[in-house]
Design a protein around this motif. Structure first.
Motif, short mmCIF file in Angstrom:
data_model
loop_
_atom_site.label_atom_id
_atom_site.label_comp_id
_atom_site.label_asym_id
_atom_site.label_seq_id
_atom_site.Cartn_x
_atom_site.Cartn_y
_atom_site.Cartn_z
N ILE A 168 -5.97 12.94 -2.68
CA ILE A 168 -7.43 12.84 -2.80
C ILE A 168 -7.91 13.09 -4.22
CG2 ILE A 168 -7.86 13.39 -0.39
CD1 ILE A 168 -8.79 16.19 -1.39
N GLU A 169 -7.05 13.66 -5.06
CA GLU A 169 -7.42 13.87 -6.46
C GLU A 169 -7.63 12.54 -7.18
OE1 GLU A 169 -4.51 16.39 -8.31
OE2 GLU A 169 -4.86 18.01 -6.89
N ASP A 170 -6.87 11.53 -6.80
CA ASP A 170 -6.90 10.25 -7.50
C ASP A 170 -7.52 9.11 -6.70
OD1 ASP A 170 -5.52 11.42 -9.69
OD2 ASP A 170 -3.62 11.12 -8.66
N CYS A 171 -7.94 9.37 -5.48
CA CYS A 171 -8.43 8.31 -4.61
C CYS A 171 -9.83 8.61 -4.10
CB CYS A 171 -7.50 8.15 -3.40
SG CYS A 171 -5.82 7.65 -3.82
N THR A 172 -10.55 7.54 -3.79
CA THR A 172 -11.85 7.66 -3.15
C THR A 172 -11.76 6.90 -1.83
OG1 THR A 172 -12.96 7.71 -5.29
CG2 THR A 172 -14.32 7.20 -3.36
N PHE A 173 -11.75 7.65 -0.75
CA PHE A 173 -11.59 7.06 0.57
C PHE A 173 -12.97 6.70 1.11
CE2 PHE A 173 -7.79 9.50 -0.18
CZ PHE A 173 -6.80 8.59 0.20
N TRP A 192 0.83 -1.20 0.00
CA TRP A 192 0.00 0.00 0.00
C TRP A 192 0.87 1.26 0.00
CZ3 TRP A 192 -5.45 0.66 1.76
CH2 TRP A 192 -6.17 -0.54 1.70
N THR A 193 0.29 2.35 -0.47
CA THR A 193 0.85 3.69 -0.26
C THR A 193 0.26 4.18 1.06
OG1 THR A 193 0.95 4.14 -2.61
CG2 THR A 193 0.93 6.05 -1.14
N LEU A 198 -9.51 1.26 -1.02
CA LEU A 198 -9.18 -0.14 -1.24
C LEU A 198 -8.73 -0.41 -2.67
CD1 LEU A 198 -12.10 -1.82 0.77
CD2 LEU A 198 -9.77 -1.32 1.55
N ASP A 199 -9.32 0.31 -3.64
CA ASP A 199 -8.98 0.08 -5.04
C ASP A 199 -7.53 0.44 -5.36
OD1 ASP A 199 -11.53 -0.85 -5.58
OD2 ASP A 199 -12.27 1.12 -6.20
N SER A 200 -7.08 1.58 -4.86
CA SER A 200 -5.71 2.00 -5.16
C SER A 200 -4.71 1.57 -4.08
CB SER A 200 -5.65 3.53 -5.31
OG SER A 200 -5.87 4.16 -4.05
N LYS A 201 -5.23 0.90 -3.04
CA LYS A 201 -4.38 0.50 -1.91
C LYS A 201 -3.62 1.70 -1.35
CE LYS A 201 -3.70 -4.36 -2.89
NZ LYS A 201 -2.71 -5.43 -2.95
N THR A 202 -4.40 2.72 -0.97
CA THR A 202 -3.85 3.94 -0.40
C THR A 202 -4.46 4.17 0.97
OG1 THR A 202 -3.58 4.90 -2.60
CG2 THR A 202 -3.55 6.43 -0.74
N ALA A 203 -3.63 4.47 1.94
CA ALA A 203 -4.08 4.75 3.30
C ALA A 203 -3.54 6.10 3.76
CB ALA A 203 -3.63 3.65 4.26
N VAL A 204 -4.40 6.88 4.39
CA VAL A 204 -4.00 8.13 5.02
C VAL A 204 -4.18 7.92 6.52
CG1 VAL A 204 -4.48 10.58 5.29
CG2 VAL A 204 -4.67 9.52 3.03
N LEU A 205 -3.10 8.09 7.27
CA LEU A 205 -3.14 7.87 8.70
C LEU A 205 -3.17 9.21 9.41
CD1 LEU A 205 -1.25 5.51 7.27
CD2 LEU A 205 -1.29 4.68 9.61
N VAL A 206 -4.25 9.43 10.17
CA VAL A 206 -4.48 10.71 10.84
C VAL A 206 -4.56 10.49 12.34
CG1 VAL A 206 -5.94 12.77 10.95
CG2 VAL A 206 -5.90 11.39 8.84
N PRO A 207 -3.53 10.86 13.09
CA PRO A 207 -3.63 10.81 14.54
C PRO A 207 -4.40 12.03 15.03
CG PRO A 207 -1.48 11.62 13.93
CD PRO A 207 -2.21 11.30 12.65
#
Length: 163
Positions: free
Chosen positions: A75-80, A38-39, A103-112
């Protein structure tokens, strides 16, 4: 000279051990996502607070400019559309690690994030009654990226104090 000049100052949430544990967990979690291909974008808010105003109601985190720009470009290329929320209560502080996932692009944004459940009771009740939590990741000029969640329970203390 009085050696305890800061004795009456409010505590710095980010200096508390609960916050450091969230940051440490974020790094480990991001590495686990990367190990699975994942990214993973790790964010490091300078402040985190519950907000309830005409403009915004939810959880507001302030990001450094470069991290905000990284988020904005993602967020331009991903749908979270999926989220994991890890919650750890402190004394009256609630510490969160929010993982927004595409899930489609396997991208995660981690926000504490963190907030004071004691002083935020009214906002928490508003969020619970609205059935929606909005997570605002913003920069100081008030530009923001917004994540909307229909399941509020993972974000809220359980049970709310006073219920």
């Amino acid at each position: 000279m009085n050696e305890d000049q800061a004795g009456d100052a409010p505590s710095n949430v980010q200096a508390q051990s609960g916050w450091q544990a969230v940051i440490d967990d974020m790094a480990v979690t991001a590495d686990e996502y990367r190990d699975r291909g994942w990214t993973a974008l790790e964010l490091h808010p300078g402040d985190s607070v519950l907000v309830d105003s005409e403009m915004r109601t939810g959880l507001d985190v302030v990001l450094p400019g470069p991290e905000y720009e990284d988020l904005e470009s993602l967020i331009e290329d991903c749908t979270f559309a999926d989220v994991d929320v890890f919650r750890a209560p402190g004394d009256s502080m609630i510490y969160l690690l929010v993982v927004e996932k595409d899930l489609d692009s396997k991208t995660a944004v981690l926000v504490p994030a963190y907030y004071d459940a004691g002083s935020g009771q009214e906002t928490l009740e508003t969020i619970r009654s609205n059935g929606e939590l909005r997570l605002f990741c913003r920069r100081l000029n008030d530009d923001y990226v917004e994540f909307v969640h229909g399941d509020v329970e993972p974000f809220l203390p359980s049970p709310l104090q006073g219920e």
